[in-house]
Design a protein around this motif. Structure first.
Motif, PDB file in Angstrom:
ATOM      1  N   GLN A 251       0.845  -1.194   0.000  1.00 35.31           N
ATOM      2  CA  GLN A 251       0.000   0.000   0.000  1.00 35.31           C
ATOM      3  C   GLN A 251       0.883   1.247   0.000  1.00 35.31           C
ATOM      4  OE1 GLN A 251      -3.328  -2.070   2.983  1.00 35.31           O
ATOM      5  NE2 GLN A 251      -2.347  -0.126   3.554  1.00 35.31           N
ATOM      6  N   ASP A 252       0.449   2.288  -0.681  1.00 34.61           N
ATOM      7  CA  ASP A 252       1.227   3.531  -0.735  1.00 34.61           C
ATOM      8  C   ASP A 252       1.436   4.127   0.650  1.00 34.61           C
ATOM      9  OD1 ASP A 252       1.422   3.362  -3.487  1.00 34.61           O
ATOM     10  OD2 ASP A 252      -0.285   4.683  -3.871  1.00 34.61           O
ATOM     11  N   ASP A 253       0.372   4.157   1.472  1.00 39.36           N
ATOM     12  CA  ASP A 253       0.523   4.764   2.797  1.00 39.36           C
ATOM     13  C   ASP A 253       1.436   3.938   3.690  1.00 39.36           C
ATOM     14  OD1 ASP A 253      -1.299   2.705   2.938  1.00 39.36           O
ATOM     15  OD2 ASP A 253      -2.776   3.781   4.161  1.00 39.36           O
ATOM     16  N   THR A 254       1.450   2.614   3.491  1.00 41.18           N
ATOM     17  CA  THR A 254       2.361   1.756   4.251  1.00 41.18           C
ATOM     18  C   THR A 254       3.806   2.079   3.900  1.00 41.18           C
ATOM     19  OG1 THR A 254       0.748  -0.042   4.330  1.00 41.18           O
ATOM     20  CG2 THR A 254       3.053  -0.623   4.702  1.00 41.18           C
ATOM     21  N   VAL A 255       4.085   2.173   2.613  1.00 41.53           N
ATOM     22  CA  VAL A 255       5.448   2.467   2.146  1.00 41.53           C
ATOM     23  C   VAL A 255       5.911   3.818   2.688  1.00 41.53           C
ATOM     24  CG1 VAL A 255       6.865   2.939   0.109  1.00 41.53           C
ATOM     25  CG2 VAL A 255       5.257   1.017   0.095  1.00 41.53           C
ATOM     26  N   GLN A 256       5.027   4.816   2.654  1.00 43.16           N
ATOM     27  CA  GLN A 256       5.396   6.137   3.168  1.00 43.16           C
ATOM     28  C   GLN A 256       5.707   6.078   4.661  1.00 43.16           C
ATOM     29  OE1 GLN A 256       2.111   8.686   2.150  1.00 43.16           O
ATOM     30  NE2 GLN A 256       2.411   8.434  -0.052  1.00 43.16           N
ATOM     31  N   CYS A 257       4.908   5.335   5.409  1.00 35.52           N
ATOM     32  CA  CYS A 257       5.129   5.218   6.850  1.00 35.52           C
ATOM     33  C   CYS A 257       6.471   4.546   7.142  1.00 35.52           C
ATOM     34  CB  CYS A 257       3.982   4.418   7.470  1.00 35.52           C
ATOM     35  SG  CYS A 257       4.109   4.225   9.263  1.00 35.52           S
ATOM     36  N   ILE A 258       6.753   3.467   6.433  1.00 40.01           N
ATOM     37  CA  ILE A 258       8.003   2.727   6.662  1.00 40.01           C
ATOM     38  C   ILE A 258       9.211   3.578   6.301  1.00 40.01           C
ATOM     39  CG2 ILE A 258       9.375   0.736   5.929  1.00 40.01           C
ATOM     40  CD1 ILE A 258       6.680  -0.743   5.515  1.00 40.01           C
ATOM     41  N   GLU A 259       9.157   4.219   5.145  1.00 47.06           N
ATOM     42  CA  GLU A 259      10.324   4.967   4.664  1.00 47.06           C
ATOM     43  C   GLU A 259      10.603   6.213   5.502  1.00 47.06           C
ATOM     44  OE1 GLU A 259       9.844   5.362   0.290  1.00 47.06           O
ATOM     45  OE2 GLU A 259      11.525   3.934   0.296  1.00 47.06           O
ATOM     46  N   ALA A 260       9.625   6.669   6.267  1.00 46.41           N
ATOM     47  CA  ALA A 260       9.851   7.836   7.123  1.00 46.41           C
ATOM     48  C   ALA A 260      10.873   7.539   8.218  1.00 46.41           C
ATOM     49  CB  ALA A 260       8.531   8.286   7.742  1.00 46.41           C
ATOM     50  N   LYS A 261      10.955   6.267   8.659  1.00 46.96           N
ATOM     51  CA  LYS A 261      11.866   5.922   9.759  1.00 46.96           C
ATOM     52  C   LYS A 261      12.882   4.844   9.400  1.00 46.96           C
ATOM     53  CE  LYS A 261       8.804   7.285  13.524  1.00 46.96           C
ATOM     54  NZ  LYS A 261       8.180   6.892  14.811  1.00 46.96           N
ATOM     55  N   LEU A 262      12.710   4.201   8.259  1.00 46.15           N
ATOM     56  CA  LEU A 262      13.611   3.095   7.902  1.00 46.15           C
ATOM     57  C   LEU A 262      15.080   3.505   7.781  1.00 46.15           C
ATOM     58  CD1 LEU A 262      13.542   0.047   7.257  1.00 46.15           C
ATOM     59  CD2 LEU A 262      13.341   0.660   4.833  1.00 46.15           C
ATOM     60  N   PRO A 263      15.404   4.684   7.254  1.00 45.04           N
ATOM     61  CA  PRO A 263      16.830   5.043   7.112  1.00 45.04           C
ATOM     62  C   PRO A 263      17.621   4.976   8.420  1.00 45.04           C
ATOM     63  CG  PRO A 263      15.481   6.545   5.827  1.00 45.04           C
ATOM     64  CD  PRO A 263      14.528   5.706   6.640  1.00 45.04           C
ATOM     65  N   LYS A 264      16.982   5.247   9.551  1.00 40.18           N
ATOM     66  CA  LYS A 264      17.693   5.197  10.831  1.00 40.18           C
ATOM     67  C   LYS A 264      17.957   3.760  11.282  1.00 40.18           C
ATOM     68  CE  LYS A 264      15.851   9.569  12.602  1.00 40.18           C
ATOM     69  NZ  LYS A 264      15.055  10.209  13.679  1.00 40.18           N
ATOM     70  N   LEU A 265      17.165   2.828  10.776  1.00 45.44           N
ATOM     71  CA  LEU A 265      17.287   1.434  11.206  1.00 45.44           C
ATOM     72  C   LEU A 265      18.044   0.573  10.209  1.00 45.44           C
ATOM     73  CD1 LEU A 265      13.596   0.872  12.433  1.00 45.44           C
ATOM     74  CD2 LEU A 265      15.582   1.513  13.801  1.00 45.44           C
ATOM     75  N   LEU A 266      18.081   1.013   8.966  1.00 47.19           N
ATOM     76  CA  LEU A 266      18.656   0.191   7.899  1.00 47.19           C
ATOM     77  C   LEU A 266      19.728   0.988   7.153  1.00 47.19           C
ATOM     78  CD1 LEU A 266      18.355  -2.595   6.507  1.00 47.19           C
ATOM     79  CD2 LEU A 266      16.737  -1.529   4.934  1.00 47.19           C
ATOM     80  N   GLU A 267      20.954   0.909   7.671  1.00 50.98           N
ATOM     81  CA  GLU A 267      22.073   1.599   7.037  1.00 50.98           C
ATOM     82  C   GLU A 267      22.890   0.649   6.171  1.00 50.98           C
ATOM     83  OE1 GLU A 267      24.272   3.449  10.133  1.00 50.98           O
ATOM     84  OE2 GLU A 267      22.720   4.977  10.528  1.00 50.98           O
ATOM     85  N   LYS A 268      22.828  -0.642   6.512  1.00 45.89           N
ATOM     86  CA  LYS A 268      23.495  -1.678   5.719  1.00 45.89           C
ATOM     87  C   LYS A 268      22.593  -2.901   5.717  1.00 45.89           C
ATOM     88  CE  LYS A 268      26.352  -3.170   9.664  1.00 45.89           C
ATOM     89  NZ  LYS A 268      25.640  -2.312  10.610  1.00 45.89           N
ATOM     90  N   THR A 269      22.771  -3.761   4.753  1.00 47.30           N
ATOM     91  CA  THR A 269      21.863  -4.895   4.566  1.00 47.30           C
ATOM     92  C   THR A 269      21.818  -5.797   5.799  1.00 47.30           C
ATOM     93  OG1 THR A 269      22.321  -4.825   2.193  1.00 47.30           O
ATOM     94  CG2 THR A 269      21.282  -6.810   3.038  1.00 47.30           C
ATOM     95  N   GLU A 270      22.929  -5.937   6.484  1.00 45.36           N
ATOM     96  CA  GLU A 270      22.980  -6.796   7.679  1.00 45.36           C
ATOM     97  C   GLU A 270      22.029  -6.313   8.782  1.00 45.36           C
ATOM     98  OE1 GLU A 270      26.366  -7.628   5.198  1.00 45.36           O
ATOM     99  OE2 GLU A 270      25.610  -5.719   6.011  1.00 45.36           O
ATOM    100  N   ASP A 271      21.645  -5.032   8.721  1.00 47.05           N
ATOM    101  CA  ASP A 271      20.736  -4.494   9.730  1.00 47.05           C
ATOM    102  C   ASP A 271      19.352  -5.143   9.660  1.00 47.05           C
ATOM    103  OD1 ASP A 271      22.652  -2.810  10.747  1.00 47.05           O
ATOM    104  OD2 ASP A 271      22.031  -1.076   9.550  1.00 47.05           O
ATOM    105  N   LEU A 272      19.028  -5.767   8.539  1.00 46.25           N
ATOM    106  CA  LEU A 272      17.748  -6.469   8.440  1.00 46.25           C
ATOM    107  C   LEU A 272      17.638  -7.552   9.512  1.00 46.25           C
ATOM    108  CD1 LEU A 272      17.466  -6.832   4.564  1.00 46.25           C
ATOM    109  CD2 LEU A 272      15.908  -5.511   6.023  1.00 46.25           C
TER     110      LEU A 272
END
Length: 353
Positions: free
Chosen positions: A313-334
């Motif tokens: 969903q578009d609103d889901t993607v927007q919500c996730i991307e608002a905070k994902l950069p702080k949690l996912l700096e490298k792939t191992e962070d998954l």
């Protein structure tokens, strides 16, 4: 000495502490409907049974006999501290001195009902719909606050033959605040035999509910596995990162990922058109939470996202991307930040589901 003893919703649910307290008592005070349930346990004791609505009188009698030197049990259904006799006795005790009291906990209706339903409780509120002592305005205020805060809500005393307005108002508030597909668990116990039903909120009918009923209304995350009502807590499920997911997030972090629908993909649409393909591989996999449509493939130990359209969903993607950069700096962070990622998922599910 007064022991306020919770005998649970049914005789077989009594605790060892409750049985021991009854054995040691020489005077037992309680509502007749409760003392009759345990009649065989009260042989040789002075049993004083009173009618419904005489709670204050029962408490006064318990204090009176205690001050005469008797070991008194004041019987309460369920747990004495949950709409039981503990509140009544402690309120009255201020009139007296040197009254020794012990509360013996019991199985409450909410715990009993939750056990029959599966595991529906997480953060939850318990609200009585009885307006005999509480103004309807207060009941409505509490229901709205609990519903808006996304608590799982357990309702006691939902409806009697004469007292129907509080349930109607509660249902009106819930349907206004919660989504119609929110799950409801209904437990009705008559003649010591429970019946259990799980269904969507918009199917809850007034005639299904009476004073023998406990209702548990789920939250945003509550789901049914077909037999049970479950509210997940969000535990991390150990799982190795798939090579294709690793490759996908390497490109995503490099700014080479897809944004929005990926109509050039040979698999588009995986779910329905239009869908947002920004997270072709879910950053929360495996969430293990069926509330958004995923499921376990039994005996394969594989989490299937086939029915989960929420992540697209578009609103889901927007919500996730608002905070994902702080949690996912490298792939191992998954994997390294999986707990924080799942907390982000919960936040976005609540806001967008």
């Amino acid at each position: 000495m007064i022991k306020i003893v919770g005998i649970g919703p049914r005789r077989e649910d009594m605790t060892i502490m409750a049985l021991q307290a009854l054995e040691e008592a020489d005077v037992v005070v309680g509502y007749g409907g409760y003392t009759r349930k345990i009649k065989d346990l009260l042989e040789g004791k002075n049993v004083i049974s009173k009618g419904m609505g005489q709670e204050v009188n029962r408490a006064e009698l318990a204090i009176e006999y205690s001050k005469k030197g008797h070991n008194v049990v004041l019987v309460s259904s369920g747990d004495p501290g949950v709409y039981g006799m503990a509140n009544v006795l402690y309120q009255i005790m201020g009139k007296y001195s040197e009254v020794e009291v012990e509360v013996v906990p019991g199985v409450s209706a909410v715990n009993y009902s939750a056990a029959l339903l599966g595991a529906p409780l997480h953060d939850f509120a318990v609200i009585s719909l009885s307006d005999i002592l509480t103004p309807l305005s207060e009941i409505k205020r509490k229901i709205r606050a609990a519903a808006e805060a996304d608590f799982v809500i357990a309702f006691y005393n939902p409806r009697s033959k004469r007292r129907t307005e509080p349930f109607k108002e509660a249902l009106k508030i819930l349907l206004n605040v919660r989504k119609p597909e929110t799950l409801v668990g209904l437990v009705k116990t008559q003649n010591n035999t429970p019946s259990v039903k799980i269904f969507p909120l918009n199917q809850l009918k007034e005639e299904d509910v009476d004073m023998n009923t406990t209702l548990i209304v789920g939250n945003t995350f509550t789901y049914s596995d077909g037999e049970n009502m479950v509210t997940p807590r969000g535990y991390v499920l150990p799982h190795s990162l798939h090579p294709l997911a690793y490759e996908f997030y390497e490109k995503y972090l490099a700014g080479e990922g897809n944004k929005g629908p990926n109509t050039s993909c040979e698999y588009y649409p995986c779910h329905n058109h239009p869908q947002n393909c920004t997270f072709c591989y879910c950053p929360f996999y495996p969430c293990g939470d069926p509330s958004t449509g995923g499921r376990w493939i039994k005996e394969k130990k594989v989490w299937s996202c086939e029915e989960c359209t929420w992540i697209h969903q578009d609103d889901t993607v927007q919500c996730i991307e608002a905070k994902l950069p702080k949690l996912l700096e490298k792939t191992e962070d998954l994997q390294d930040n999986k707990k924080e990622l799942l907390k982000l998922r919960r936040e976005c599910v609540y806001l967008t589901k």
